[in-house]
Structures are given as C-alpha cells and as structure tokens.
Design a protein around this motif. Structure first.
Motif, mmCIF file in Angstrom:
data_model
loop_
_atom_site.group_PDB
_atom_site.id
_atom_site.type_symbol
_atom_site.label_atom_id
_atom_site.label_comp_id
_atom_site.label_asym_id
_atom_site.label_seq_id
_atom_site.Cartn_x
_atom_site.Cartn_y
_atom_site.Cartn_z
ATOM 1 N N GLU A 183 2.603 9.740 4.541
ATOM 2 C CA GLU A 183 1.903 8.872 5.376
ATOM 3 C C GLU A 183 1.608 9.853 6.372
ATOM 4 N N ASP A 184 0.148 9.793 6.987
ATOM 5 C CA ASP A 184 -0.244 10.483 7.821
ATOM 6 C C ASP A 184 -0.291 10.089 9.465
ATOM 7 N N ASP A 215 0.709 6.124 1.431
ATOM 8 C CA ASP A 215 -0.336 5.688 2.042
ATOM 9 C C ASP A 215 -1.510 5.749 1.125
HETATM 10 CA CA CA Z 1 -3.326 7.025 6.571
#
Ligand code: CA
Length: 227
Positions: free
Chosen positions: A8-9, A52
């Motif tokens: 997940e960023d 994600d």
């Molecule tokens: Ca994202």
C-alpha cells in the motif's frame, strides 16, 4: 505466527493497517511500492497479502497476475477504491481471492482475512490452531500463547514465547545471541546479552528436567534448542 504482507502506498493507510493487524496478533511486513511488494510476495514467505491496486512502479493487478503466473498461491485480498467495479471483477479474474472496497472497517477486513485463512489449507493459522508442540516438560501452543506441563498451566511471558518460538524455528541449530536479540526485541530496543541469558534461565526452569536438557548453551556464541 500468521504472516501478512501489506502492499500500500498511502502512508496513513499502511501504518493503520499494520498497527491493527499486529495488534490482532499477526506478523506484518509492508511494502509501499509495487515492485518491492511483488518481490516480497514471490518470496513465498507470507500466508496472506493485502494488495492495493494503484501503486507506484507496478500496479496491484500486474503484481497479482505475475505472481499467479509464477505459481504463487498466497491468498490475495485486493484493496480497491470506491466505485471501481471493474477493478473488482478484474482483480478476481487475475487470481485475487477477495477484494475489499475503501473505505472499509477494520472489523470487516479482519473478518475477510480470517475467512480466507480458514479456507486456505496452507494458512499456518489453521495448522497451528490446535497444535501443541512438546518441548521438554512443556506442551505449547504458540498460536494461543498457552502452555502447560504435567502439573497444569505454566505461565510464560510474551517474550518467553517469542524466544522459544525462534529457537524452535531453528531447532538443533545454534542461534547466536545477536540473532535472538534481533528476532525477538528488534532493532528499536536492545537489551543486554545478560537479559537474554536471564530469559533463557527462566525458560530452562520451565522446560528442562535434570535428566533432559533441551536448551543448550553454546559457549561464547548463543543457544541451541535440541529436540
Ligand atoms: Ca494506492
């Protein structure tokens, strides 16, 4: 322990998920870029991955597709954005096991995770759920943090469980004090070697009998659990 990888960023999302899953007793690893997430996933070291979709370097879809092509069967839950109906369908077609739409409640995520782990025969939660390991005098479940001997329940501290689990993973091999420190205490807090020795001493009293010694001191190096 069940190991979960979060790719997940969004930093706040990543940290929130990590903290909550750790609180629930999972071992958590993270990646904030697609390519690093992919490399970690194909290492095969995880019981489940939260993935994600929109990620820098490599999208969640590409990660999922490439991993499945490589024969990686680790369960994947895709984290999709609201309204991305196409994404969900695509994700499942690419081999994801489930998806959850942001924003989601942690309770719902937790329920999905448990369902998938139960379903996956290889999920180590399932393997460990009812499994007690015999170490010397003790029967131990690392999943339930439960231990008992012939006389009844035996109290072990969280750290004692972790030390024992680490020694067990490396059974019949020498574990250096430094390795044990890193594995159990991590880099944030380093107790002295003396602290480790004291923990080992207490564990020995619970595990070893006069005739049978299982935690062996390897002088000047560390310890070895012999089973
Ligand atoms: Ca994202």
């Amino acid at each position: 322990m069940v190991k979960i990888l979060i790719v997940e960023d969004e930093p706040a999302m990543l940290i929130g998920l990590r903290d909550n899953l750790e609180f629930e007793g999972y071992e958590v690893d993270t990646a904030d870029k697609g390519d690093t997430g992919y490399r970690k996933l194909i290492s095969g070291n995880y019981d489940l991955v939260l993935l994600d979709v929109m990620l820098p370097e490599m999208s969640g879809f590409d990660i999922c597709r490439s991993a499945r092509k490589k024969g990686i069967e680790t369960p994947i839950i895709m984290l999709t954005a609201r309204g991305e109906e196409m994404d969900r369908v695509l994700g499942l077609e690419l081999g994801a096991d489930d998806y959850i739409t942001k924003p989601f409640s942690l309770r719902e995520l937790s329920a999905r995770i448990k369902t998938i782990l139960r379903r996956t025969a290889t999920g180590s939660e399932k393997k460990e759920e009812n499994n007690y390991v015999q170490i010397g005098k003790l029967s131990i479940s690392f999943e339930k943090f439960d231990a008992f001997d012939d006389n009844g329940p035996v109290k072990l501290s969280h750290k004692e469980f972790e030390i024992l689990e680490h020694l067990l993973k490396n059974k019949n091999a020498v574990v250096t004090r430094d390795n044990l420190l890193d594995a159990v205490w991590g880099l944030d807090y380093q107790p002295t070697a003396r602290t480790v020795d004291n923990f080992i001493l207490r564990l020995r009293q619970k595990i070893d009998s006069e005739e049978n010694q299982h935690i062996i001191t390897v002088h000047g190096i560390g310890y070895k659990l012999v089973l």
